[in-house]
Design an enzyme around this catalytic site. Structure first.
Site, short mmCIF file in Angstrom:
data_model
loop_
_atom_site.label_atom_id
_atom_site.label_comp_id
_atom_site.label_asym_id
_atom_site.label_seq_id
_atom_site.Cartn_x
_atom_site.Cartn_y
_atom_site.Cartn_z
N ARG A 26 29.90 4.00 7.55
CA ARG A 26 29.95 5.34 8.16
C ARG A 26 31.38 5.77 8.44
NH1 ARG A 26 28.39 7.31 13.91
NH2 ARG A 26 27.42 9.34 13.61
N ILE A 52 27.72 14.93 12.18
CA ILE A 52 27.17 13.81 11.41
C ILE A 52 26.13 13.18 12.34
CG2 ILE A 52 29.13 12.34 12.16
CD1 ILE A 52 28.70 10.64 9.65
N SER A 53 24.91 13.03 11.85
CA SER A 53 23.82 12.52 12.69
C SER A 53 24.09 11.09 13.13
CB SER A 53 22.50 12.55 11.92
OG SER A 53 22.13 13.87 11.63
N GLN A 54 23.46 10.71 14.25
CA GLN A 54 23.61 9.32 14.68
C GLN A 54 22.89 8.40 13.70
OE1 GLN A 54 21.52 10.67 18.29
NE2 GLN A 54 20.89 8.54 18.45
#
Length: 205
Positions: A26, A52-54
């Site tokens: 990530r 940005i999603s978890q």
């Protein structure tokens, strides 16, 4: 290992999904001020007012999508490119659309640097899908719509699955799994989530 343990503790148990998320770092998708927080299970801001999603939400959405090795996948909302990169490890081909040219360009450059060759990035209106490549085996939407968008449902193959957050942008949304059957669509509610709204058109950037 700690990363995988954190994902497992949030309900991401599919081995293929965990392996895909272990392979995709990530940190490659988070720039600037928040780069040092890339391995934490939290959403982070990226360019163009997006996020940005978890990782746990990426994992749960990917798990619900149940991508198979020969699947053709459509993603609406490229953002940083992190979700598409994870999907690229699971399916045959990933098409990803973003309305922000800058995000599409940056994601494409990241995919290139990571050697991910089975992702096609398009700048466009994601709410319309990608009719010229339809039908898709899997569709994932990373922005919230008031209802699962009709054009996207129409581009889902029979037996195909779509995962989409549904609800007004300023209230709690529900993550919905839609399966297309011979007789129509079956809807399953998965969990509460929070996403940016799905916006029609192409951004002027």
């Amino acid at each position: 290992m700690r990363f995988v343990y954190a994902l497992r503790s949030k309900g991401v148990t599919d081995k293929r999904v965990l392996t895909a998320m272990e392979r995709i770092d990530r940190r490659a998708f988070v720039r600037g001020l928040f780069a040092h927080r890339a391995e934490e299970d939290m959403p982070l801001p990226i360019a163009c007012g997006q996020t940005i999603s978890q990782p746990s939400v990426v994992g749960l959405m990917t798990q619900a999508l149940d991508v198979q090795p020969r699947n053709k996948v459509l993603e609406i909302g490229t953002g940083s490119g992190y979700q598409a990169a994870v999907l690229s490890q699971l399916g045959r081909r990933v098409y990803t659309i973003d309305r922000h040219r800058r995000l599409a360009r940056e994601a494409e450059a990241t995919f290139e640097s990571l050697g991910l060759t089975n992702i096609t990035v398009i700048t466009g209106d994601g709410s319309r899908g990608l009719p010229e490549q339809a039908p898709f085996d899997r569709i994932i939407v990373t922005a919230a719509a008031e209802d699962p968008p009709g054009p996207l449902l129409a581009q889902l193959r029979e037996g195909g699955i779509m995962v989409v957050p549904v609800g007004q942008s300023d209230t709690v949304q529900r993550l919905i799994r839609v399966e297309r059957t011979a007789s129509g669509f079956e809807y399953t509610e998965l969990r509460a989530v929070r996403f940016v709204p799905l916006v029609e058109g192409i951004a002027g950037d």
